[in-house]
Design a protein around this motif. Structure first.
Motif, PDB file in Angstrom:
ATOM      1  N   PHE A  60      42.756  39.211  36.223  1.00  0.00           N
ATOM      2  CA  PHE A  60      43.187  39.344  37.618  1.00  0.00           C
ATOM      3  C   PHE A  60      42.026  39.756  38.524  1.00  0.00           C
ATOM      4  CE2 PHE A  60      47.828  40.268  36.219  1.00  0.00           C
ATOM      5  CZ  PHE A  60      48.133  38.911  36.284  1.00  0.00           C
ATOM      6  N   HIS A  61      41.128  40.555  37.988  1.00  0.00           N
ATOM      7  CA  HIS A  61      39.952  40.947  38.779  1.00  0.00           C
ATOM      8  C   HIS A  61      39.133  39.701  39.136  1.00  0.00           C
ATOM      9  CE1 HIS A  61      36.319  43.480  39.722  1.00  0.00           C
ATOM     10  NE2 HIS A  61      35.688  42.438  39.208  1.00  0.00           N
ATOM     11  N   GLU A  62      38.952  38.820  38.175  1.00  0.00           N
ATOM     12  CA  GLU A  62      38.187  37.583  38.436  1.00  0.00           C
ATOM     13  C   GLU A  62      38.936  36.710  39.448  1.00  0.00           C
ATOM     14  OE1 GLU A  62      35.187  37.493  37.533  1.00  0.00           O
ATOM     15  OE2 GLU A  62      35.322  39.135  36.106  1.00  0.00           O
ATOM     16  N   GLY A  64      40.794  37.838  41.731  1.00  0.00           N
ATOM     17  CA  GLY A  64      40.582  38.543  43.001  1.00  0.00           C
ATOM     18  C   GLY A  64      39.285  38.096  43.674  1.00  0.00           C
ATOM     19  N   HIS A  65      38.201  37.980  42.893  1.00  0.00           N
ATOM     20  CA  HIS A  65      36.928  37.489  43.459  1.00  0.00           C
ATOM     21  C   HIS A  65      37.109  36.081  44.023  1.00  0.00           C
ATOM     22  CE1 HIS A  65      34.149  40.633  42.365  1.00  0.00           C
ATOM     23  NE2 HIS A  65      34.306  40.501  41.063  1.00  0.00           N
ATOM     24  N   LEU A  66      37.791  35.247  43.270  1.00  0.00           N
ATOM     25  CA  LEU A  66      37.943  33.846  43.692  1.00  0.00           C
ATOM     26  C   LEU A  66      38.831  33.725  44.932  1.00  0.00           C
ATOM     27  CD1 LEU A  66      38.402  32.182  40.190  1.00  0.00           C
ATOM     28  CD2 LEU A  66      36.371  32.081  41.637  1.00  0.00           C
ATOM     29  N   GLU A  87      26.218  35.394  43.408  1.00  0.00           N
ATOM     30  CA  GLU A  87      26.921  35.054  42.180  1.00  0.00           C
ATOM     31  C   GLU A  87      27.676  36.281  41.690  1.00  0.00           C
ATOM     32  OE1 GLU A  87      23.962  33.642  39.510  1.00  0.00           O
ATOM     33  OE2 GLU A  87      23.343  32.064  40.914  1.00  0.00           O
ATOM     34  N   VAL A  88      28.810  36.021  41.085  1.00  0.00           N
ATOM     35  CA  VAL A  88      29.626  37.139  40.628  1.00  0.00           C
ATOM     36  C   VAL A  88      29.547  37.212  39.104  1.00  0.00           C
ATOM     37  CG1 VAL A  88      31.976  38.029  40.547  1.00  0.00           C
ATOM     38  CG2 VAL A  88      31.168  36.891  42.617  1.00  0.00           C
ATOM     39  N   HIS A  89      28.938  38.274  38.598  1.00  0.00           N
ATOM     40  CA  HIS A  89      28.857  38.460  37.145  1.00  0.00           C
ATOM     41  C   HIS A  89      29.467  39.797  36.797  1.00  0.00           C
ATOM     42  CE1 HIS A  89      26.278  35.031  36.579  1.00  0.00           C
ATOM     43  NE2 HIS A  89      25.495  35.436  37.549  1.00  0.00           N
ATOM     44  N   ASP A  90      30.425  39.794  35.888  1.00  0.00           N
ATOM     45  CA  ASP A  90      31.106  41.053  35.640  1.00  0.00           C
ATOM     46  C   ASP A  90      30.843  41.704  34.307  1.00  0.00           C
ATOM     47  OD1 ASP A  90      32.602  42.049  37.802  1.00  0.00           O
ATOM     48  OD2 ASP A  90      33.779  40.222  37.746  1.00  0.00           O
ATOM     49  N   CYS A  91      30.276  40.943  33.359  1.00  0.00           N
ATOM     50  CA  CYS A  91      30.309  41.469  32.002  1.00  0.00           C
ATOM     51  C   CYS A  91      29.494  42.731  31.799  1.00  0.00           C
ATOM     52  CB  CYS A  91      29.933  40.410  31.001  1.00  0.00           C
ATOM     53  SG  CYS A  91      31.337  39.303  30.840  1.00  0.00           S
ATOM     54  N   THR A 110      32.789  44.208  47.302  1.00  0.00           N
ATOM     55  CA  THR A 110      33.574  43.079  46.793  1.00  0.00           C
ATOM     56  C   THR A 110      34.112  43.399  45.393  1.00  0.00           C
ATOM     57  OG1 THR A 110      31.457  42.028  46.280  1.00  0.00           O
ATOM     58  CG2 THR A 110      32.620  41.223  48.214  1.00  0.00           C
ATOM     59  N   GLU A 111      33.383  44.178  44.615  1.00  0.00           N
ATOM     60  CA  GLU A 111      33.925  44.607  43.317  1.00  0.00           C
ATOM     61  C   GLU A 111      35.181  45.467  43.524  1.00  0.00           C
ATOM     62  OE1 GLU A 111      33.294  43.522  40.451  1.00  0.00           O
ATOM     63  OE2 GLU A 111      31.518  42.390  41.038  1.00  0.00           O
ATOM     64  N   LEU A 112      35.088  46.410  44.455  1.00  0.00           N
ATOM     65  CA  LEU A 112      36.246  47.290  44.702  1.00  0.00           C
ATOM     66  C   LEU A 112      37.422  46.491  45.250  1.00  0.00           C
ATOM     67  CD1 LEU A 112      34.364  50.375  46.234  1.00  0.00           C
ATOM     68  CD2 LEU A 112      35.388  50.224  43.955  1.00  0.00           C
ATOM     69  N   SER A 178      24.763  46.063  40.897  1.00  0.00           N
ATOM     70  CA  SER A 178      25.807  45.116  41.287  1.00  0.00           C
ATOM     71  C   SER A 178      27.202  45.743  41.320  1.00  0.00           C
ATOM     72  CB  SER A 178      25.802  43.936  40.318  1.00  0.00           C
ATOM     73  OG  SER A 178      26.024  44.409  39.006  1.00  0.00           O
ATOM     74  N   HIS A 179      27.437  46.738  40.461  1.00  0.00           N
ATOM     75  CA  HIS A 179      28.798  47.271  40.318  1.00  0.00           C
ATOM     76  C   HIS A 179      28.877  48.759  40.653  1.00  0.00           C
ATOM     77  CE1 HIS A 179      29.317  43.517  38.263  1.00  0.00           C
ATOM     78  NE2 HIS A 179      30.605  43.749  38.083  1.00  0.00           N
ATOM     79  N   PRO A 180      30.016  49.187  41.198  1.00  0.00           N
ATOM     80  CA  PRO A 180      30.194  50.621  41.439  1.00  0.00           C
ATOM     81  C   PRO A 180      30.243  51.377  40.106  1.00  0.00           C
ATOM     82  CG  PRO A 180      31.980  49.337  42.466  1.00  0.00           C
ATOM     83  CD  PRO A 180      31.217  48.408  41.583  1.00  0.00           C
TER      84      PRO A 180
HETATM   85 ZN    ZN Z   1      33.807  41.726  39.547  1.00  0.00          ZN
END
Ligand code: ZN
Length: 311
Positions: A60-62, A64-66, A87-91, A110-112, A178-180
């Protein structure tokens, strides 16, 4: 995904082997009872449900980005000083993607925002599952809702720690990378969970029967248990560190300072996001209340005890 399954297994194993009446066990008295995994599920289902909840949330998070076109938003508002910011990279957030300045702020915001969509989606789907009598018997609804929310928050915390990679666990006042920070993400997502569960209609649908304080304690206990697991098994010191306690978003001056540019940036990009967002309930849009904003700007410390937030 394999790693997440291992984490789910290891976490449940870790929790089951905490010695009864030891120091760690006694910490649970704060939460009203020492039950660390929901009894309504078998040992096998505890692992499975934790794994599925965590995976569903990540999915769902992914989405959300889309939905909010974060690639476009990052390119437009945040690409100032970093290649690849769109680019959105989450891993894993790591030192190689060390965004700074505006690019970092936009990335964090955007992560939040994707977290917020994910948590909202997750709870709506959970409710759809719970109210289906083919899945859950009426008299079990409340207990199963609480059990699933609890396991979801354990899984979510582990996902945040896992994705944090080698970055420090203690929050910094300046958005970087990139991430909080995982603690900040938790401090925003936990209140989102108990705020939704505290809505009258949701309360009736799930039949959870918990008052607000009990909801806060349930969510707090899940995150505490995951933090315990992570700090005692994955950190260099391998011991519990109370800096990893989630104490409530507006009680930590470092977090307050961190949130000033975050809220400002969200206000800037929100009109654009509302225009391009593809679908979804307005409840999925990250929201900061006026009261919340006032606290951040005044930088007063408020809220008492763990996990309390009143906005
Ligand atoms: Zn993300």
């Amino acid at each position: 995904m394999r790693q997440m399954w291992r984490d789910a297994e290891n976490f449940c194993e870790f929790v089951r082997t905490i010695p009864a009446n030891g120091d760690v066990d006694k910490l649970y008295d704060f939460y009203g009872d020492r039950e660390k995994l929901p009894k309504c599920f078998s040992a096998e289902d505890q692992v499975k449900n934790l794994f599925i909840a965590a995976m569903t949330w990540v999915y769902f998070h992914e989405i959300g980005h889309l939905m909010q076109e974060h690639g476009y938003i990052r390119a437009r508002y945040g690409s100032g000083n970093a290649q690849g910011a769109n680019e959105v990279h989450d891993c894993e957030s790591n030192a190689e993607n060390q965004l700074t300045g505006t690019a970092a702020v936009v990335s964090h915001v955007t992560e939040l925002a994707a977290d917020f969509e994910a948590t909202n989606f997750y709870l709506m789907e959970l409710i759809r599952h719970i109210i289906n009598p083919d899945f859950v018997a009426e008299e079990k609804k409340g207990e199963i809702s609480c059990g699933l929310v609890y396991l979801m928050l354990c899984g979510l915390s582990i996902v945040f720690f896992r994705f944090n990679g080698s970055m420090p666990l203690v929050p910094s006042a300046v958005p970087q990378g990139s991430h909080p920070n995982p603690m900040i993400r938790l401090e925003i997502n936990i209140p989102h969970v108990f705020e939704i569960l505290d809505i009258k209609g949701i309360r009736e649908l799930t039949g959870h029967g918990l008052d607000r304080k009990q909801l806060v304690l349930l969510c707090g206990k899940a995150v505490f248990t995951a933090t315990l697991y992570w700090s005692m098994t994955k950190t260099a010191e391998k011991k519990f560190d109370n800096r990893f306690m989630v104490r409530g978003l507006l009680t930590n001056p470092v977090v307050l300072e961190y949130l000033v540019p975050i809220v400002k940036c969200w206000d800037e990009i929100l009109p654009e996001i509302k225009k391009i967002r593809r679908f979804g309930s307005p409840l999925g849009l990250l929201t900061f209340t006026d009261e919340f904003r006032e606290r951040i700007t005044k930088k007063e410390i408020w809220g008492e005890g763990p996990e309390s937030r009143k906005s």
